[in-house]
Design an enzyme around this catalytic site. Structure first.
Site, short mmCIF file in Angstrom:
data_model
loop_
_atom_site.label_atom_id
_atom_site.label_comp_id
_atom_site.label_asym_id
_atom_site.label_seq_id
_atom_site.Cartn_x
_atom_site.Cartn_y
_atom_site.Cartn_z
N HIS A 7 43.09 35.84 50.34
CA HIS A 7 43.72 35.95 51.67
C HIS A 7 44.24 34.61 52.18
CE1 HIS A 7 39.69 34.78 53.42
NE2 HIS A 7 40.48 34.18 54.29
N ASP A 20 39.14 39.98 47.15
CA ASP A 20 39.58 38.75 47.81
C ASP A 20 39.25 37.54 46.93
OD1 ASP A 20 40.60 37.03 49.68
OD2 ASP A 20 38.92 37.19 51.08
N SER A 22 37.03 29.78 54.56
CA SER A 22 37.46 30.78 53.58
C SER A 22 37.75 30.15 52.22
CB SER A 22 38.73 31.48 54.07
OG SER A 22 38.46 32.27 55.20
#
Length: 431
Positions: free
Chosen positions: A226, A275, A382
């Site tokens: 992402h 992801d 992330s």
């Protein structure tokens, strides 16, 4: 409507009771009209990320194996060239003893009265089956097999080589001295696999911090898919290793341009399923990152690694201190969290958000006035690592993916489950 010979063959074999493995590209979910339907198996039957297909109303199943794995239940690793420790978990294809003799098939009728053979009820667990590959089912000193010598069956150790002692996941850990909202300020030597990924600004000069990443080998960094929803070309990305401060250069840092950016082909930008992404570092030689106290690869887990519920693990990153913070952290931070049971990693506990089998949950279980600072990942973390101690090496269990807020009591963070993607990682790292 799909009406192919491959599909019909699969259907016929399922109905006839055949149990075998197929390469991933050979299996189709849709069957011609009038044939029996089939779908996912009711229980886990295939190892190493294999997909199980079962005919409706039948117990027979087909294991669709990732590349590099074969066998009835994808239990054989065709890429394993050495064994670790005593070789109890070795699942490679070496089949020669130290004397040069060929091993006997574990399913041979000649071994029926032997303690270890491929017809035991726990044969798959022990690595035994319809093959003659070296195994260590009895916790011996190394892998072995049965061979024929002078018309007798004897046990002989195998000549399969020992793996070199791994340096992945080793570090010089420094106890954090300063607390911060959401975690603890730390030094890069405590998390030498941490990477910082930067992207060129689209409408102005310079670059901006994009995401965290994880060094898994000299030339490869694992991260979250992402992070690249804006589809940056590889030449607009830069990876920095060995940096304690997000934008302040470090004395021992190493910087790389990116050769390739590989995003999982089934990444769902709505649910964040799959992801995961890989960055190949650019270098003029086969070696990219140079190992040091500040730069070192993390260990990837074994496919069957399952740590106990509530095992304490660590996350790291340069993300925000809390969701309302306007800026990312200037210094690398670490957090201490525990692995949640799968029963607590469901939509019910995450405000009805989609949670798939490709995800795992971890969170800070401390609470109350004594521990007001709940450790958790936040925006900017992330793509970074969730690592746990395993066999005296820090091992990668998850990739920081998503969450509901930051540092909320009793709400875990959600991570990409790395054990589900070992085949994908291996396939995409091949030259």
């Amino acid at each position: 409507m799909v009406n192919t010979m491959k599909t019909k063959l699969l259907c016929v074999l399922l109905l006839c009771g055949a149990v075998f493995s197929l390469p991933r590209q050979e299996t189709y979910r849709q069957l011609a009209r009038g044939s029996r339907a089939y779908g996912g198996c009711s229980e886990l039957r295939c190892f190493n990320g294999g997909t199980c297909w079962q005919a409706a109303s039948f117990s027979d199943f087909v294991c669709q194996c990732p590349k590099g794995y074969t066998g009835k239940q994808c239990e054989v690793d065709t890429h394993a060239t050495c064994y670790k420790d005593q070789g109890v978990t070795y699942r490679g294809t070496w089949s020669t003893s130290e004397s040069g003799a060929q091993c006997i098939n574990w399913n041979s009728n000649l071994l029926t009265r032997r303690t270890y053979n491929g017809r035991r009820s726990d044969a798959i667990t022990l690595g035994l089956g319809n093959h003659n590959y070296c195994r260590n089912p009895d916790n011996n000193s190394k892998p072995w097999c049965y061979v024929i010598k002078a018309s007798k069956f004897i046990l002989e150790f195998c000549s399969v080589p020992v793996c070199s002692k791994a340096t992945c996941g080793l570090r010089k850990y420094k106890e954090p001295q300063l607390h911060s909202t959401g975690g603890l300020f730390t030094d890069i030597t405590s998390h030498p696999w941490q990477a910082a990924i930067f992207a060129q600004n689209r409408r102005s000069s310079g670059e901006r911090f994009l995401c965290g990443g994880i060094l898994i080998s000299s030339c490869w960094v694992l991260t979250a898919a992402h992070c690249f929803q804006e589809r940056y070309p590889p030449q607009h990305l830069r990876v920095v290793l060995g940096r304690t401060y997000r934008v302040k250069p470090g004395k021992e840092e190493q910087t790389f341009e990116v050769e390739k950016c590989i995003i999982h082909e089934e990444f769902d930008d709505d649910t964040y399923n799959n992801d995961i992404a890989l960055l190949q570092l650019k270098s003029g030689s086969p070696q990219c990152a140079q190992e040091s106290d500040s730069v070192r690869a993390i260990c990837l887990p074994e496919a069957n690694l399952q740590l106990p519920d509530w095992t304490e693990c660590e996350l790291s990153g340069y993300g925000k201190h809390k969701s309302s913070s306007p800026f990312y952290s200037e210094q690398l931070k670490e957090g201490h969290v525990r692995l949640y049971p799968s029963s607590r990693c469901t939509s019910k506990f995450l405000f009805n958000k989609t949670v798939t089998n490709n995800m795992l949950c971890a969170g800070d279980t401390r609470s109350g006035e004594i521990y007001p600072n709940v450790h958790d990942a936040c925006q900017g973390d992330s793509g970074g690592p969730l690592v746990c101690m395993n066999d005296n090496h820090m091992t990668l269990l998850g990739i920081i993916s998503w969450g509901v807020g930051c540092g909320e009591k009793d709400i875990p963070g959600v991570y990409t489950k790395v054990t589900n993607y070992l085949g994908w990682i291996r396939d995409n790292m091949r030259p």
